[in-house]
Write an enzyme that holds these catalytic residues in place. Sequence first.
Site, short mmCIF file in Angstrom:
data_model
loop_
_atom_site.label_atom_id
_atom_site.label_comp_id
_atom_site.label_asym_id
_atom_site.label_seq_id
_atom_site.Cartn_x
_atom_site.Cartn_y
_atom_site.Cartn_z
N CYS A 1 99.22 33.25 20.67
CA CYS A 1 98.00 33.61 21.39
C CYS A 1 97.27 32.08 21.17
O CYS A 1 97.02 31.82 20.14
CB CYS A 1 97.27 34.75 20.60
SG CYS A 1 95.24 34.75 21.14
N ASN B 1 84.96 38.29 30.22
CA ASN B 1 85.69 38.71 31.29
C ASN B 1 86.75 39.66 30.57
O ASN B 1 87.53 39.18 29.36
CB ASN B 1 86.75 37.54 31.97
CG ASN B 1 85.75 36.65 32.56
OD1 ASN B 1 84.46 37.21 33.45
ND2 ASN B 1 85.68 35.33 32.62
N HIS C 1 86.42 36.63 23.81
CA HIS C 1 86.04 35.40 23.90
C HIS C 1 84.71 35.63 24.85
O HIS C 1 84.46 36.35 25.58
CB HIS C 1 86.51 34.27 24.27
CG HIS C 1 87.21 34.36 25.40
ND1 HIS C 1 88.51 35.03 25.71
CD2 HIS C 1 86.83 33.81 26.76
CE1 HIS C 1 88.77 35.06 27.07
NE2 HIS C 1 87.76 34.28 27.68
N HIS D 1 92.38 38.55 15.74
CA HIS D 1 92.61 38.66 17.21
C HIS D 1 92.20 40.07 17.70
O HIS D 1 92.56 41.12 17.19
CB HIS D 1 94.41 38.61 17.29
CG HIS D 1 94.88 38.84 18.72
ND1 HIS D 1 94.76 37.88 19.64
CD2 HIS D 1 94.94 39.93 19.43
CE1 HIS D 1 95.12 38.36 20.92
NE2 HIS D 1 95.46 39.82 20.58
N GLY E 1 89.50 38.46 35.86
CA GLY E 1 89.79 37.07 35.78
C GLY E 1 90.00 36.47 34.25
O GLY E 1 89.83 35.36 33.84
N HIS F 1 81.71 33.63 26.85
CA HIS F 1 81.20 32.15 27.41
C HIS F 1 80.02 32.21 27.36
O HIS F 1 79.03 33.16 27.48
CB HIS F 1 81.56 32.44 28.76
CG HIS F 1 83.07 32.55 29.24
ND1 HIS F 1 83.93 31.22 29.55
CD2 HIS F 1 84.07 33.48 29.19
CE1 HIS F 1 85.15 31.68 30.03
NE2 HIS F 1 85.06 33.00 29.62
N CYS G 1 94.18 32.41 18.92
CA CYS G 1 94.58 32.51 17.50
C CYS G 1 94.98 31.13 16.83
O CYS G 1 94.72 30.79 15.89
CB CYS G 1 95.62 33.56 17.36
SG CYS G 1 95.12 35.17 17.57
N HIS H 1 92.49 37.18 24.09
CA HIS H 1 91.92 37.16 22.85
C HIS H 1 90.27 37.13 23.32
O HIS H 1 89.90 36.14 23.83
CB HIS H 1 92.18 35.94 22.06
CG HIS H 1 91.67 35.58 20.70
ND1 HIS H 1 92.31 35.46 19.41
CD2 HIS H 1 90.38 35.65 20.42
CE1 HIS H 1 91.57 35.19 18.63
NE2 HIS H 1 90.19 35.39 18.92
N ASP I 1 84.50 24.84 26.02
CA ASP I 1 85.71 25.10 27.04
C ASP I 1 86.09 23.75 27.50
O ASP I 1 85.58 22.88 27.88
CB ASP I 1 85.03 26.06 28.15
CG ASP I 1 86.06 26.52 28.92
OD1 ASP I 1 86.04 27.93 28.86
OD2 ASP I 1 86.79 25.93 29.71
#
Length: 112
Positions: free
Chosen positions: A3, A85, A98, A45, A91, A100, A6, A96, A29
């Site tokens: 991952c 997402n 997250h 995770h 998309g 944004h 991770c 994992h 990003d």
Amino acid sequence: MDCLFCKIAAGEIPSNKVYEDAEILAFHDIAPQAPVHVLVIPKEHIPSVDGVNAENADLVAHIFTKIPKIAASLGLTGGYRVISNCGDDAGQTVKHLHFHILGGKPLSLTMA
Ligand code: 5GP
Ligand code: ZN
């Protein structure tokens, strides 16, 4: 487990960090969609929003208590957007969890 996030959380893959504590990490990003585009992840995770449950809800709440502080540290005084997402139709490319954080300009109603 293979991952990407991770590995970033473990420091095995470098990232441009903006915040870190024992439980979470925030980093820029690699392909920013706005003038400011940061990702916030739990170090543990969790595959996606679909993996949020009673056992890890405190960790997710911890992320959300830090997001406003991270946004302030990034100078996002005009506001910002938080997106997660979940799954292929949304998309999601990294499986994992997250969040944004996008900002730094008035955002359109698409992702950025
Ligand atoms: P998703 O599409 O799953 O919602 O978001 C994954 C995000 O991770 C994308 O915005 C993508 O640019 C970012 N990303 C993918 N690989 C890396 C990487 O190696 N480093 C960083 N910092 N971001 C990455
Ligand atoms: Zn992971």
